[in-house]
Design a protein around this motif. Sequence first.
Motif, PDB file in Angstrom:
ATOM      1  N   GLU A 166       0.823  -1.220   0.000  1.00 58.83           N
ATOM      2  CA  GLU A 166       0.000   0.000   0.000  1.00 58.83           C
ATOM      3  C   GLU A 166       0.852   1.263   0.000  1.00 58.83           C
ATOM      4  N   GLY A 167       1.956   1.232   0.702  1.00 55.90           N
ATOM      5  CA  GLY A 167       2.851   2.389   0.732  1.00 55.90           C
ATOM      6  C   GLY A 167       3.421   2.686  -0.639  1.00 55.90           C
ATOM      7  N   ASP A 168       3.850   1.653  -1.369  1.00 58.08           N
ATOM      8  CA  ASP A 168       4.375   1.837  -2.726  1.00 58.08           C
ATOM      9  C   ASP A 168       3.301   2.391  -3.653  1.00 58.08           C
ATOM     10  N   GLN A 169       2.109   1.847  -3.540  1.00 57.15           N
ATOM     11  CA  GLN A 169       1.006   2.300  -4.393  1.00 57.15           C
ATOM     12  C   GLN A 169       0.647   3.754  -4.084  1.00 57.15           C
ATOM     13  N   THR A 170       0.647   4.093  -2.809  1.00 55.62           N
ATOM     14  CA  THR A 170       0.340   5.472  -2.414  1.00 55.62           C
ATOM     15  C   THR A 170       1.393   6.430  -2.966  1.00 55.62           C
ATOM     16  N   MET A 171       2.651   6.058  -2.862  1.00 51.86           N
ATOM     17  CA  MET A 171       3.728   6.913  -3.377  1.00 51.86           C
ATOM     18  C   MET A 171       3.607   7.083  -4.885  1.00 51.86           C
ATOM     19  N   ARG A 172       3.248   6.012  -5.584  1.00 55.55           N
ATOM     20  CA  ARG A 172       3.086   6.081  -7.033  1.00 55.55           C
ATOM     21  C   ARG A 172       1.922   7.016  -7.401  1.00 55.55           C
ATOM     22  N   ILE A 173       0.824   6.912  -6.670  1.00 57.26           N
ATOM     23  CA  ILE A 173      -0.338   7.762  -6.928  1.00 57.26           C
ATOM     24  C   ILE A 173       0.004   9.223  -6.654  1.00 57.26           C
ATOM     25  N   LEU A 174       0.717   9.487  -5.562  1.00 57.12           N
ATOM     26  CA  LEU A 174       1.109  10.862  -5.245  1.00 57.12           C
ATOM     27  C   LEU A 174       2.051  11.441  -6.307  1.00 57.12           C
TER      28      LEU A 174
END
Length: 125
Positions: free
Chosen positions: A45-53
């Motif tokens: 989830e952290g990787d996905q959040t960083m990618r979205i940001l």
Amino acid sequence: MKHLDSNTIFMCKEKLLAAKVDLLNRYKDAQKAIANMGDDRGGDEGDQTMRILAEKSSLLAQKRLREALLEVEMALARIEQGRYGICEETEEPIDVERLLAIPWTRFSIEGAESRESLKKQRTAD
């Protein structure tokens, strides 16, 4: 444009054309950066959040570049139409120094201040 001599108009136009090239190059780079992000949805989830940001940030940067490019294009059109250097708010001439510093400006200092105070009044209501 009676208050502007042909040399000033030429210098402003050259600055506008250089800004246009720079903005277009930066826009292309931003598009490439978004394309390189790919569709990789792996990771936690952290990787996905960083990618979205990062994607959101890139899209916002592209929006700002498009808005700046539009301002430059409108200034070039005003030169062609003979309306360059006239404040859209006060209809008074814009200072040459301001045009040389910000050749895409549509407002004199007074016009910009007037527009800003109206904007503040609307948000305060």
